[in-house]
Design an enzyme around this catalytic site. Structure first.
Site, mmCIF file in Angstrom:
data_model
loop_
_atom_site.group_PDB
_atom_site.id
_atom_site.type_symbol
_atom_site.label_atom_id
_atom_site.label_comp_id
_atom_site.label_asym_id
_atom_site.label_seq_id
_atom_site.Cartn_x
_atom_site.Cartn_y
_atom_site.Cartn_z
ATOM 1 N N VAL A 87 57.094 -116.299 -22.915
ATOM 2 C CA VAL A 87 57.871 -115.980 -21.703
ATOM 3 C C VAL A 87 57.056 -115.177 -20.676
ATOM 4 O O VAL A 87 57.509 -114.988 -19.554
ATOM 5 C CB VAL A 87 59.189 -115.213 -22.005
ATOM 6 N N LYS A 88 55.885 -114.704 -21.036
ATOM 7 C CA LYS A 88 55.106 -113.852 -20.125
ATOM 8 C C LYS A 88 54.355 -114.691 -19.086
ATOM 9 O O LYS A 88 54.531 -115.896 -19.022
ATOM 10 C CB LYS A 88 54.151 -112.972 -20.938
#
Ligand SMILES: *Cc1c(COP(=O)(O)O)cnc(C)c1O
Length: 409
Positions: free
Chosen positions: A197-198
């Site tokens: 998700v980064k």
């Protein structure tokens, strides 16, 4: 077919049929090819792809050194080791973060001390940091929440005044800038995470960037059991096979497979950030006339990579709490999330004796925030769906008598 306009949670039709996640990776054929090339090559770990990824990250942020780790949490642990955090040392950090920002201090036998956040940036407030400094304070771990850089000038001047090191948790802030300077080149050490998700991903992965050669050497040793081969070349060693363990390290290595994916992802990072910024801007324009939410701002000296788009509900204007609104949005098939429960409210930290009410701003903010979907491959119509869903749900729970739209003066 007639559509039922009531909230999906009460049996109406959802704004969209397919669930939209709050975040996800973007991978293309080049990424896949880069991984395949490593799989067909000689080194799956400790090979050239790791060094080349580290160089890519160091160059991107303008730091001298980068040391990649198996994940961001391991990287933070390494930074606490390299920074000399030990038994009984106090480290001041933000409560409004993922547990890893404080856990890394516990791993080293230190004590996390939580300084409350600013009510509008959600980042640690330097004023509170200074109040908490004792003779035991060794370091500050500011967290660049949602990608917005912390108040680094103020934090660094406190660090200088009291001789503390700064380990910046920039898991959300790869590509962010503070007064025009890249995050990753400013603090003593900076951590980035490559969880899917980064900002970019390696599956699992993390890195520390630094300009300090001593930290760099310590980080490298810590990542691989505290073992070195280098000193024995100078000393009279047993023979060419010889290596020695000089400190208690871990196996925190990243693989060449992951590193190759990371290097391929770096090439797209500028595009990712631009897309995130455009989406964030579109959200902000769409919510500007809504009196029930406080939307996130980008502050004058801070350029955000926009890892998260977090809205804050003005609950006094709504006939529902955050949980009800959250559940209603989920039923509309919008993948909302909440970042974060203040770290010291986790049961483990409660057992350690941190009192409730310790950081009132963080606790208040926690009760009011909702993270909306934001990721580079999100389409304009996805964003439109989120906006529609937020408007639909807010309109339903708006307190009677309040006007729908109020133009800010
Ligand atoms: C993701 C994250 C971490 C930890 O990174 P991992 O790679 O998941 O170990 C640390 N701090 C913050 C604020 C994060 O969001």
């Amino acid at each position: 077919m007639e559509t039922n306009n009531s909230l999906a949670i009460y049996g109406g039709d959802p704004v969209r049929n397919q669930y939209l996640p709050y975040g996800r990776q973007y991978l293309d054929d080049d990424d896949i090819q880069a991984v395949v090339n490593v799989l067909r090559g000689d080194y799956l770990t400790t090979g050239p792809a790791v060094e080349s990824f580290e160089k890519g990250i160091a160059d991107y942020v303008g730091a001298k050194y980068a040391v990649a780790f198996a994940n961001g949490t391991a990287a933070l642990h390494g930074a606490c080791f390299a920074g000399g955090i030990g038994q009984g040392d106090e480290v001041i950090t933000s409560p409004f973060t993922f547990a890893a920002s404080a856990n890394c201090v516990l791993y080293q036998g230190g004590k996390p001390v939580f300084a409350d956040v600013h009510p509008e940036t959600y980042n640690i407030n330097p004023y509170f940091i200074e109040e908490l400094i004792t003779e035991k304070t060794k370091a500050i771990i500011p967290v660049d929440f949602a990608g917005l850089p912390s108040d680094l000038d103020a934090i660094n001047s406190i660090a200088q005044k009291y001789n503390l090191i700064v380990i910046e948790d920039a898991a959300h802030a790869l590509g962010s800038k503070y007064k025009g300077q890249s995050v990753g080149s400013i603090s003593d050490m900076t951590m980035f995470s490559f969880h899917p998700v980064k900002l970019i991903t390696t599956g699992e992965g993390g890195v520390i960037t630094t300009n300090n050669e001593e930290y760099y050497q310590k980080l490298r040793q810590f990542r691989t059991h505290g073992i070195t081969k280098e000193l024995c070349l100078l000393n009279n060693c047993h023979g060419p096979w010889y290596y020695e363990m000089q400190s208690l390290g871990y196996n925190y290595r990243i693989t060449d497979v992951q590193a190759a994916l990371g290097s391929s992802q770096i090439k797209k990072l500028e595009t990712f950030i631009q897309r995130r910024r455009d989406l964030a801007k579109a959200y902000t324009q769409a919510f500007a006339d809504m009196n029930e939410i406080f939307y996130p701002r980008e502050w004058p000296r801070a350029f955000s990579a926009w890892h998260l788009y977090v809205i804050r509900l003005k609950l006094e204007r709504l006939a529902a709490n955050r949980k009800e609104i959250f559940l209603a949005l989920q039923k509309e098939n919008i993948g909302v999330n909440v970042h974060y429960l203040p770290v010291y409210l986790h049961p483990y930290y409660q057992q350690l004796g941190y009192p409730k009410g310790l950081c009132p701003n963080a606790e208040n903010i926690y009760e009011q925030v909702i993270t909306l979907p934001l990721f580079p491959s999100m389409l304009n119509h996805d964003l439109y769906d989120v906006v529609q869903a937020v408007r639909k749900v807010i309109a339903y729970y708006r307190k009677k008598g309040d006007k729908e739209c109020v133009t800010e003066s």
